[in-house]
Enzyme design. Structure first.
Site, PDB file in Angstrom:
ATOM      1  N   HIS A 166      -5.478   2.877  -8.456  1.00 16.24           N
ATOM      2  CA  HIS A 166      -4.374   2.560  -8.750  1.00 16.24           C
ATOM      3  C   HIS A 166      -3.299   3.165  -8.627  1.00 16.24           C
ATOM      4  O   HIS A 166      -2.286   2.727  -7.809  1.00 16.24           O
ATOM      5  CB  HIS A 166      -4.525   1.243 -10.392  1.00 16.24           C
ATOM      6  CG  HIS A 166      -3.098   1.667 -10.682  1.00 16.24           C
ATOM      7  ND1 HIS A 166      -3.221  -0.295 -10.733  1.00 16.24           N
ATOM      8  CD2 HIS A 166      -2.568   1.894 -10.839  1.00 16.24           C
ATOM      9  CE1 HIS A 166      -2.640  -0.559 -11.333  1.00 16.24           C
ATOM     10  NE2 HIS A 166      -2.060   0.893 -11.817  1.00 16.24           N
ATOM     11  N   GLU A 167      -3.402   4.556  -8.790  1.00 18.48           N
ATOM     12  CA  GLU A 167      -2.070   5.729  -9.108  1.00 18.48           C
ATOM     13  C   GLU A 167      -2.221   5.621  -7.252  1.00 18.48           C
ATOM     14  O   GLU A 167      -0.519   5.137  -7.690  1.00 18.48           O
ATOM     15  CB  GLU A 167      -1.754   6.347  -9.379  1.00 18.48           C
ATOM     16  CG  GLU A 167      -2.445   6.456 -10.879  1.00 18.48           C
ATOM     17  CD  GLU A 167      -1.360   5.590 -11.555  1.00 18.48           C
ATOM     18  OE1 GLU A 167      -0.457   5.357 -11.462  1.00 18.48           O
ATOM     19  OE2 GLU A 167      -0.751   4.625 -12.699  1.00 18.48           O
ATOM     20  N   HIS A 170       0.644   2.372  -6.018  1.00 20.01           N
ATOM     21  CA  HIS A 170       1.953   2.762  -6.402  1.00 20.01           C
ATOM     22  C   HIS A 170       2.160   3.803  -5.516  1.00 20.01           C
ATOM     23  O   HIS A 170       3.357   3.683  -4.140  1.00 20.01           O
ATOM     24  CB  HIS A 170       2.017   3.253  -7.463  1.00 20.01           C
ATOM     25  CG  HIS A 170       2.305   2.611  -8.843  1.00 20.01           C
ATOM     26  ND1 HIS A 170       2.393   0.982  -8.264  1.00 20.01           N
ATOM     27  CD2 HIS A 170       1.295   2.859 -10.138  1.00 20.01           C
ATOM     28  CE1 HIS A 170       1.707   0.442  -9.845  1.00 20.01           C
ATOM     29  NE2 HIS A 170       1.288   1.463 -10.700  1.00 20.01           N
TER      30      HIS A 170
END
Length: 267
Positions: A166-167, A170
């Protein structure tokens, strides 16, 4: 950030159309991301083994390669190094001391993923910079995750390594699927349906916006448990490759721009 992305794409490719840019850059083959992992410890906690680190990188490749579900984004992660630092303060307070340990440990340029593990906490499992941030503060570029959220880690429901997935999304230029709620442009990806609020736990189905499509509760850029995350979309893959071409491929530390940071995976 979207306006800046458009300007960057026009400057480099003559168009801000992400699909058109993607058609151009995909001819070069898979997008290979070198990974440097920095393991922070306090001398007794957090000392991940090489095998645990490799397991996390494997989880990244499975997720981005479509092996769990969804599409193959053609992003491939290559582990290039692991180092360990015994520093109790850095380990226990990584958000406040982020600049200090990144300045000491970071390797590579804008195309190198620096992944740090520390005791981030269970309320915020990790945080990341966005690609646009590199030009202003290259030393801060990277991703920090809690060492207990790796595959086989101690955080129940967050033990498959998807906090890093997920990170890193980004870091590669993706927003949360619930970005802007039901208001255009949402997360700026056409094939992720609009979503008014983040998914919690493991919902079977959720539909919070009047636009077509159920909420993308299984998408890696939502907030569901690891147990329920399984996919990226073709549009997210296009965006990642176009953003990479705009900001991370062939960029230099002399470039300037605006900083951006995401704190994610709230529990």
């Amino acid at each position: 950030m979207e306006a800046d992305l458009g300007r960057m794409l026009v400057a480099r490719f003559g168009t801000s159309d992400i699909a058109a840019v993607d058609r151009s850059v995909r001819r070069a083959g898979p997008l290979e991301v070198p990974v440097r992992v920095h393991v922070l410890t306090d001398g007794s906690q957090g000392a991940l083994t090489d095998e645990e680190v490799k397991g996390q990188v494997s989880a990244l490749n499975d997720a981005y390669g479509g092996k769990i579900g969804g599409v193959d984004t053609t992003v491939v992660f290559k582990l290039k190094g692991i180092d360990r630092t015994n520093h109790a303060n850095w380990f226990s307070d990584p958000q406040r001391l982020e600049q200090r340990f990144k300045r000491a440990l970071r390797h590579g340029g804008p195309g190198t993923l620096n992944l740090y593990t520390a005791a981030v906490g269970s309320d915020v499992l990790g945080f990341s910079t966005f690609p646009q941030a590199y030009r202003k503060k290259p030393v801060l570029d990277g991703v920090v995750i809690d060492y207990r959220a790796i595959p086989g880690g101690r955080f129940q429901h967050y033990d498959r390594g998807y906090t890093a997935v997920h990170e890193i999304g980004h870091w590669l230029g993706l927003y949360h699927t619930f970005e802007n709620g039901c208001r255009p442009p949402g997360d700026s990806v056409d094939d992720t349906p609009y979503e008014a609020s983040a998914a919690e736990a493991c919902p079977v189905r959720k539909d919070t916006c009047p636009q077509p499509g159920d909420d993308p509760v299984h998408n890696f850029m939502d907030y569901a448990w690891d147990d329920c995350m399984s996919e990226f979309t073709a549009g997210q893959g296009q965006r990642v490759r176009a953003v990479w071409a705009a900001y991370r491929e062939g960029r230099t530390e002399a470039d300037r721009g605006q900083a951006a940071r995401s704190v994610g995976r709230d529990r």
